[in-house]
Design a protein around this motif. Structure first.
Motif: not given
Length: 292
Positions: A62, A86-88
């Motif tokens: 992360e 993708e999440a960031w």
């Protein structure tokens, strides 16, 4: 004329020169092999930062707050499809809507992890269809595609250095082509076309050279008892004696299979920045593992 008057123009020139020098482009990448590629093409005109540090796994990584903050000030981010991206990305775009993001996968046919190593079709081993294999850099011809995108992106950001980037690109591609030819020469004649890995990181390499990887781990999980037994039986049937593992991952399952088949475990890192050394060593391991 006083001494101060005579020295003043020189002082002005000396102070103004650094202001005229262009700063290197700040480029962020997800994994270390990308840093090697960007530096090969950008040379001294780029300063490259890798998000996933040596020893870390992209699957568990992360980005830290300071990395996100630095990314927001970057000139370019080159994504590779790592799970954390993708999440960031939404947060990145919020912090810097103008940040250029180059998708290194552009123009590349992506593979699904479930298609690699399914030869044993063990009913006790769950398959996760649709999970995309992100390790595109393990194939030199695919890196050649990425290199063209990098040349164009860097040239668009720093047009004054476009010719420099193009010349570096051509040299880098020549090295990739030589590596590709060398690996073909070593592997094309292998009688055994399957090799065993702990984590399925070499699918694109295998596809490029007509090989097939058989993975012990699936979707980040160790196999159950039935799946492990099936893998051992397959390895014995196909006379597999070599199992490849990544140094970032727990090798115990691979060691259990190796012990059962009288084989050995070798660590090789697909995330190594020493790209050419790593792929040459992989080819040598596969040749040795095939008994040739």
């Amino acid at each position: 004329m006083s001494l101060i008057t005579r020295l003043l123009p020189l002082a002005l020139v000396t102070v103004s020169l650094p202001a005229l020098a262009a700063e290197p482009l700040e480029v962020f990448v997800s994994v270390a092999p990308q840093q090697t590629f960007v530096e090969a093409i950008g040379g001294e005109q780029v300063e490259v930062h890798t998000l996933v540090a040596p020893g870390e796994s992209p699957h568990l990584f992360e980005p830290r707050p300071r990395q996100i903050a630095a990314l927001a000030e970057a000139d370019l981010y080159v994504r590779i499809g790592a799970p954390f991206e993708e999440a960031w990305l939404a947060r990145l775009r919020t912090a810097n809507p103008a940040l250029p993001i180059l998708d290194a996968r552009k123009g590349i046919a992506l593979r699904q992890l479930a298609t690699d190593g399914d030869a044993h079709h063990d009913p006790g081993h769950e398959h996760h269809h649709g999970e995309i294999d992100t390790h595109i850099w393990t194939s030199p011809p695919l890196v050649r595609v990425m290199a063209g995108h990098l040349r164009d992106a860097l040239g668009a950001l720093a047009p004054a250095h476009a010719e420099h980037f193009a010349a570096n690109h051509d040299r880098f591609v020549a090295e990739l082509d030589a590596l590709d030819a060398e690996i073909h020469e070593r592997l094309d004649g292998l009688a055994h076309r399957r090799f065993m890995v702990y984590h399925p990181a070499w699918g694109y390499f295998a596809a490029t050279y007509g090989l097939e990887q058989v993975a012990i781990e699936r979707a980040g999980k160790e196999p159950g008892a039935r799946a492990l037994t099936a893998l051992i039986e397959q390895a014995r049937r196909e006379d597999v004696r070599l199992i490849l593992v990544q140094p970032q991952l727990d090798p115990r399952a691979a060691e259990r299979v190796a012990a059962a088949i009288g084989g050995r475990v070798e660590a090789i890192d697909p995330l190594s920045p020493d790209y050419f050394v790593t792929l040459r060593r992989l080819a040598a391991l596969l040749v040795a593992g095939a008994g040739r």
